[in-house]
Design an enzyme around this catalytic site. Structure first.
Site, PDB file in Angstrom:
ATOM      1  N   HIS B  77       0.828  -1.216   0.000  1.00 43.10           N
ATOM      2  CA  HIS B  77       0.000   0.000   0.000  1.00 43.10           C
ATOM      3  C   HIS B  77       0.856   1.257   0.000  1.00 43.10           C
ATOM      4  O   HIS B  77       0.333   2.345  -0.253  1.00 43.10           O
ATOM      5  CB  HIS B  77      -0.985  -0.012   1.173  1.00 43.10           C
ATOM      6  CG  HIS B  77      -0.337  -0.162   2.519  1.00 43.10           C
ATOM      7  ND1 HIS B  77       0.188  -1.361   2.945  1.00 43.10           N
ATOM      8  CD2 HIS B  77      -0.141   0.713   3.524  1.00 43.10           C
ATOM      9  CE1 HIS B  77       0.688  -1.196   4.175  1.00 43.10           C
ATOM     10  NE2 HIS B  77       0.501   0.040   4.540  1.00 43.10           N
ATOM     11  N   GLY B 123       0.266  -6.377  -1.644  1.00 35.68           N
ATOM     12  CA  GLY B 123      -1.009  -5.752  -1.276  1.00 35.68           C
ATOM     13  C   GLY B 123      -1.786  -6.658  -0.338  1.00 35.68           C
ATOM     14  O   GLY B 123      -2.612  -6.203   0.429  1.00 35.68           O
ATOM     15  N   LEU B 125      -0.964  -8.372   2.766  1.00 37.19           N
ATOM     16  CA  LEU B 125       0.173  -8.185   3.671  1.00 37.19           C
ATOM     17  C   LEU B 125       0.794  -9.511   4.100  1.00 37.19           C
ATOM     18  O   LEU B 125       0.149 -10.547   4.129  1.00 37.19           O
ATOM     19  CB  LEU B 125      -0.270  -7.369   4.890  1.00 37.19           C
ATOM     20  CG  LEU B 125      -0.570  -5.901   4.545  1.00 37.19           C
ATOM     21  CD1 LEU B 125      -1.217  -5.195   5.724  1.00 37.19           C
ATOM     22  CD2 LEU B 125       0.686  -5.161   4.120  1.00 37.19           C
ATOM     23  N   LEU B 187       0.906   2.958  13.528  1.00 35.06           N
ATOM     24  CA  LEU B 187      -0.527   3.034  13.259  1.00 35.06           C
ATOM     25  C   LEU B 187      -0.929   2.115  12.113  1.00 35.06           C
ATOM     26  O   LEU B 187      -0.342   2.154  11.042  1.00 35.06           O
ATOM     27  CB  LEU B 187      -0.925   4.469  12.926  1.00 35.06           C
ATOM     28  CG  LEU B 187      -0.920   5.428  14.121  1.00 35.06           C
ATOM     29  CD1 LEU B 187      -1.064   6.867  13.645  1.00 35.06           C
ATOM     30  CD2 LEU B 187      -2.036   5.074  15.103  1.00 35.06           C
ATOM     31  N   GLU B 370       3.697 -24.159   4.520  1.00 36.63           N
ATOM     32  CA  GLU B 370       3.234 -24.162   3.133  1.00 36.63           C
ATOM     33  C   GLU B 370       3.186 -22.775   2.520  1.00 36.63           C
ATOM     34  O   GLU B 370       3.324 -22.625   1.302  1.00 36.63           O
ATOM     35  CB  GLU B 370       1.861 -24.831   3.030  1.00 36.63           C
ATOM     36  CG  GLU B 370       1.866 -26.322   3.343  1.00 36.63           C
ATOM     37  CD  GLU B 370       1.855 -26.639   4.832  1.00 36.63           C
ATOM     38  OE1 GLU B 370       1.704 -25.693   5.643  1.00 36.63           O
ATOM     39  OE2 GLU B 370       1.977 -27.819   5.198  1.00 36.63           O
ATOM     40  N   HIS B 419      -1.998 -37.224  -2.582  1.00 36.07           N
ATOM     41  CA  HIS B 419      -2.925 -37.720  -1.560  1.00 36.07           C
ATOM     42  C   HIS B 419      -4.263 -36.993  -1.613  1.00 36.07           C
ATOM     43  O   HIS B 419      -4.759 -36.502  -0.597  1.00 36.07           O
ATOM     44  CB  HIS B 419      -2.330 -37.577  -0.161  1.00 36.07           C
ATOM     45  CG  HIS B 419      -1.133 -38.434   0.067  1.00 36.07           C
ATOM     46  ND1 HIS B 419       0.098 -38.144  -0.465  1.00 36.07           N
ATOM     47  CD2 HIS B 419      -0.981 -39.588   0.751  1.00 36.07           C
ATOM     48  CE1 HIS B 419       0.952 -39.077  -0.113  1.00 36.07           C
ATOM     49  NE2 HIS B 419       0.330 -39.975   0.615  1.00 36.07           N
ATOM     50  N   ASP B 427      -6.473 -42.164   6.689  1.00 39.37           N
ATOM     51  CA  ASP B 427      -6.014 -40.963   7.395  1.00 39.37           C
ATOM     52  C   ASP B 427      -7.147 -39.995   7.717  1.00 39.37           C
ATOM     53  O   ASP B 427      -6.990 -39.131   8.576  1.00 39.37           O
ATOM     54  CB  ASP B 427      -4.911 -40.255   6.592  1.00 39.37           C
ATOM     55  CG  ASP B 427      -3.526 -40.783   6.952  1.00 39.37           C
ATOM     56  OD1 ASP B 427      -3.363 -41.301   8.074  1.00 39.37           O
ATOM     57  OD2 ASP B 427      -2.619 -40.681   6.120  1.00 39.37           O
TER      58      ASP B 427
END
Lengths: 626, 626
Positions: B77, B123, B125, B187, B370, B419, B427
């Site tokens: 930004h 953009g 964050l 801020l 990840e 998987h 699982d």
């Protein structure tokens, strides 16, 4: 099986025996299943043995008792240990324990709330602790009950940023009612973890996050006992017990050896291991009963009558953004004492700030940490609250795995994403949710709502408060005309026909901002003597099949579907999936097919081909079709 | 405009003037746009002024020069500052700078690679720094060039776990070629950040993550200069410059005041501010030119000829899981020197370990993180490598926001998720990707592939190496019969008709494991004298419309579509979206409609209604339809 019932006591020799039983049972049930994670269970067995023998306060017969402690296995693959523990406390029988991982058994590969003692499904690493933080926030700030939240973490999952988002909020909100137990067994799935047994790294990090770290040998029962005990007297800070442990502990053939992650022991090996561990036991432990108490937040609602919610209303001449109407409605819903809210540091944009200012005690600022935002909602859902979590629609994508798992957890959470689509304009594509409808529709138990008008938004927000599952609402940045009166009713799975005549030749389908474009297009089409039906598909999942079918019948399957979303998996997919078996649809699908840029909302909708003039063109072409 | 051309020098008074110019220009372009983030730009102006005047080595005329430093604005930004900087270095004109946020301008609300100096779109964050880590990994371990990676972060985004995933990997991999500059302006969007100006918290955390923190006053040019300089001589550790700054610095009316985030100054106020800041300047700075050098990894490829890749082949009688074939093919693709790989600590499951063992220098273990896994791939794509990132398909959902942004960044990355679906069996649902096709299809520039057979997997893996955009492949846990010979060819946007006759009465469509179920079903249907066409829809996005149309013609629109995925947005949606305008389809859609449990793959496919017998039932019913 050797029957060795023993009266529950808490001397450490008994606890040692209990730990061995947990190991033996972890091996037995996983070997019977032919899969599972016995070695990851064995490393943590002593930790859990001490916990259930001496510290956990839990009434297994009443898992919904608000006074119960919470125990979340963030390392969900240690499910054999969890189920072995359930046997030890008498919650399941040995026979049921042995059904582990079998089809039809509620003892699944990773724990899920299919069994009543499990708060949330785990198995996607790095999620249990963030959710435990949500439960602890509820305990400290809403319930105001002395229950403690215990969370068993693996060391592999400490690489997940979400673990640190969680400890950050735990420290920030001074959650001394939370203890994270890190089972540092050094070995991950495919070899050594990032930091192996370097517990000092974890100690320094926990400290830097405002937690009290306690580093111990996780097989030294006295040390474990002291560490867990100290966490109960810790004030103002969460405790992080960093326990150095040995994977496969108790069976030297596999202790601390690579290649044994997620593998059941073959029967002959299991037999040797069980022998080594002292054979099959049947010890039972009576966990402590929780103190009595009543959740503080709920107490406020003295009456048994349903609380009266006075929704905001808007006049036809008002132009109010749906995100603003959401904020107004959420404020009104504060009349329901178990409505709580949380936001990712954008409450002045999502308008959750109205609730935040009026009900500080029920609002949680999670800052820009969307994974923890959703995890907090899930944690509060565990405690029976009705959480509304908000951020920009685009940023819920940050928490998609958490939302996926919340569906599996059968959590009841409400997510409200503002600033969706190219309609947001100048901020550009990073802030545009153009895939949220597709991704949210594909979540188990989800509802997807997309209002276009403030009165509708208020009504849908109220509906969401009563919804089970994952309820997602997409709100819009800009203000558009008010379409509905304050007495109009809406329902999940509903749609509104906002323009119709028996002569309709084409149906225009939109939701949110594109409904306004459809209405403008219908006006323009009327001038061309093309009568167009307009459907407000505000309930994108589930869709109103009946209304769609009727429109298809009248307009002989000619649909123009317009969405401020990428073409895949969104509103058009919802409509076409609903018509799968019917056939006969002829759909012009207007969606955001390229990568948007910055510009005014109108410029960007034109560029994307979803504005009124393009709807007119598509509808005109379709109406001419035989 | 006052024209005050000044010869580039690097004395600090000049730098101070340059900082003021960056502020003035940030205000000017955002006020002209009527939106944007001038105050977030003003806090960081001095940091950037020192950086470009004294440290950044960059040839603006040749943004693709491999020797260039990299500068990523994680706080996207602060785009006004970025564009003001581009003016100061002469990359854009003042006139172009003033087109900020206007439709058609390449200077969008947040930076995107629509301009050649921007590595990646930011953009959302908490993403710039993880990607910077990916670039720095490439610099240190692949290119082996001395370029430095600079990343400007905001303080609000320090709440994102992904920032700490990034610093963790930066420390772990000893990326001394990386400097994160934290603009701690206290801020955020809606008030004070989590820790305000408590720079000590950030210092302790950076230290705990193996980085060298330097805490400074971000408006003290001497201090900034020293801090940035020191980061270049730091060895073995990344540097984190923690700069205490003032939001809106330079214009007292708004300095350090709440309520000025993301707001352009009104024209009158802008005028006062520009005056206060010394008026409009036109200083130009010559940034240092980078040292010459050639990327080490690419050098290995001595010849200009295309490298010869010998793909693995499989015999008809082999049963090889597609995930294994992926691993084999990736190993073969190592013949291409710019192929690199990374995995999230599950390479023994995804089979990326074959590449990892053979090519340690081009494999990056990201552990269970990840987001950083995908960010690393994106960072390496910035440097022109061909990254293949793998983990369980379910866990790419953890990085969904990163994948979304990678689409906007026009990154070229390859994601391989193993998987997938209920087929994984015991699982349980936490490990099942049942929404990945929907979510990945909705990503801009994505390709979605889903092979069913090892020869096909090898060919598709090779195709992926040459694909632009976000290429996603879903692989399967279990081993199934080999369907194709090693000479069969496949293409993106293709499909295979694996059974057909002119008498086909119904079309069965599957991909991956459900193709095998469709083939079994076709055999059973043949015995019932129902000829079924079987289509392998291995390219789920884009789909092969021609093959589908022909099948619809022959079988008069009777399609049974079977997918190991939730019903929304997956393979059926892909087919129906492709047929939107055609009409005439009559689709029986078999998908995972409930929440799966644990069990054997066959039990779970039966329970979900996607196994051969249910395909037979659906096809039989559909074939009887008039």
């Amino acid at each position: 099986m050797a029957v060795t019932e023993t009266q529950a006591t808490t001397d450490l020799e008994f606890v040692r025996q209990l730990g061995q039983q947990l190991r033996v049972d972890s091996i037995r049930c996983s070997t019977a299943a032919g899969s599972g994670h016995p070695t990851s269970s064995m490393s943590a067995a002593d930790l859990i043995a001490v916990l259930i023998a001496r510290y956990l306060q839990y009434d297994w017969a009443h898992p919904k008792d608000p006074n119960n402690d919470h125990l979340i296995f963030s390392k969900g693959h240690a499910s054999p240990l969890y189920y072995a523990m359930l046997k030890a406390v008498g919650a399941v029988t040995d026979a049921e324990m042995m059904t582990f991982r079998k089809f039809g058994s509620r003892l699944q590969g990773h724990p899920t709330p299919a069994i009543p003692w499990v708060d949330v499904a785990t198995g996607s690493l790095g999620q249990g602790l963030p959710i435990a933080v949500g439960v602890a926030l509820a305990g400290k700030y809403l319930d105001k009950l002395p229950y403690h939240v215990w969370c068993l973490c693996g060391d592999s999952e400490l690489a997940e940023g979400s673990i640190w988002e969680a400890l950050d909020k735990a420290g920030f909100y001074e959650l001394s009612n939370l203890t994270a137990i890190l089972d540092v067994n050094r070995l991950g799935q495919r070899g050594e973890t990032e930091y192996g047994w370097n517990t000092d790294i974890y100690r320094r990090r926990a400290e830097a996050y405002g937690c009290t770290p306690v580093v111990i040998d996780g097989h030294d029962l006295t040390a474990v006992d002291r560490a867990l005990g100290s966490s109960l007297s810790n004030t103002g800070r969460p405790t992080v017990v960093i326990a150095k442990t040995i994977k496969g502990k108790g069976f030297p053939e596999i202790e601390n050896k690579d290649g044994w992650h997620g593998k059941a022991l073959p029967p002959d090996m299991a037999e040797r291991a069980i022998k080594e561990l002292g054979g099959i036991r049947n010890l039972k432990i009576k966990t402590g009963r929780p103190e009595r108490g009543t959740p503080a937040q709920k107490r406020k609602d003295g009456s048994s009558a349903a609380p009266k919610v006075t929704l905001p209303t808007y006049r036809k001449e008002d132009k109010v953004a749906t995100r603003k109407a959401y904020g107004d409605a959420l404020l009104a819903l504060a009349a329901i004492p178990d409505v709580v809210a949380m936001d990712g540091e954008v409450s002045n944009s999502t308008h959750a700030d109205e609730f935040a200012h009026a009900h500080k005690d029920r609002f949680f600022e999670i800052y820009i940490a969307e994974q923890q935002l959703v995890a907090t909602a899930v944690g509060m859902s565990v405690r029976g609250y009705k959480p509304f979590a908000s951020t920009f629609a685009a940023f819920f994508s940050r928490a998609y795995d958490f939302i996926r798992m919340a569906g599996i957890s059968q959590a009841n959470i409400r997510l409200v994403g503002s600033h969706a689509g190219v309609e947001i304009g100048q901020d550009g594509p990073s802030q545009m949710a153009l895939e949220d409808i597709a991704s949210m529709r594909a979540i188990h138990s989800s509802t997807v709502l997309y209002p276009s008008d403030p009165n509708q938004t208020a009504k849908l927000t109220q509906l969401m408060a009563g919804l089970d599952g994952i309820a997602y609402m997409r709100t819009t940045r800009g203000a558009y005309p008010t379409i509905y009166g304050p007495n109009e009713t809406f329902k999940v799975g509903g749609a509104k026909v906002v323009r119709q005549s028996p002569k309709d030749r084409v149906t225009l389908i939109g939701a949110g901002v594109t409904l306004h474009n459809c209405l403008d297009a219908a006006d323009a089409l009327a001038k061309k003597r093309i009568a167009a039906r307009v459907i407000d598909l505000y309930s994108v999942k589930p869709v109103d099949v009946k209304t769609l079918r009727e429109a298809a019948r009248v307009t002989t399957g000619r649909f123009v579907i317009v969405e401020d979303h990428y073409p895949e998996g969104g509103i058009a997919a919802a409509v076409m999936e609903a018509f799968a078996e019917e056939g006969g649809l002829h759909v012009a699908h207007l969606a955001v097919k390229g990568l948007p840029t910055s510009g005014t909302p109108q410029e960007l909708m034109n560029a994307a081909g979803i504005s009124a003039k393009q709807i007119v063109a598509a509808a005109t072409k379709l109406a001419a079709r035989k």
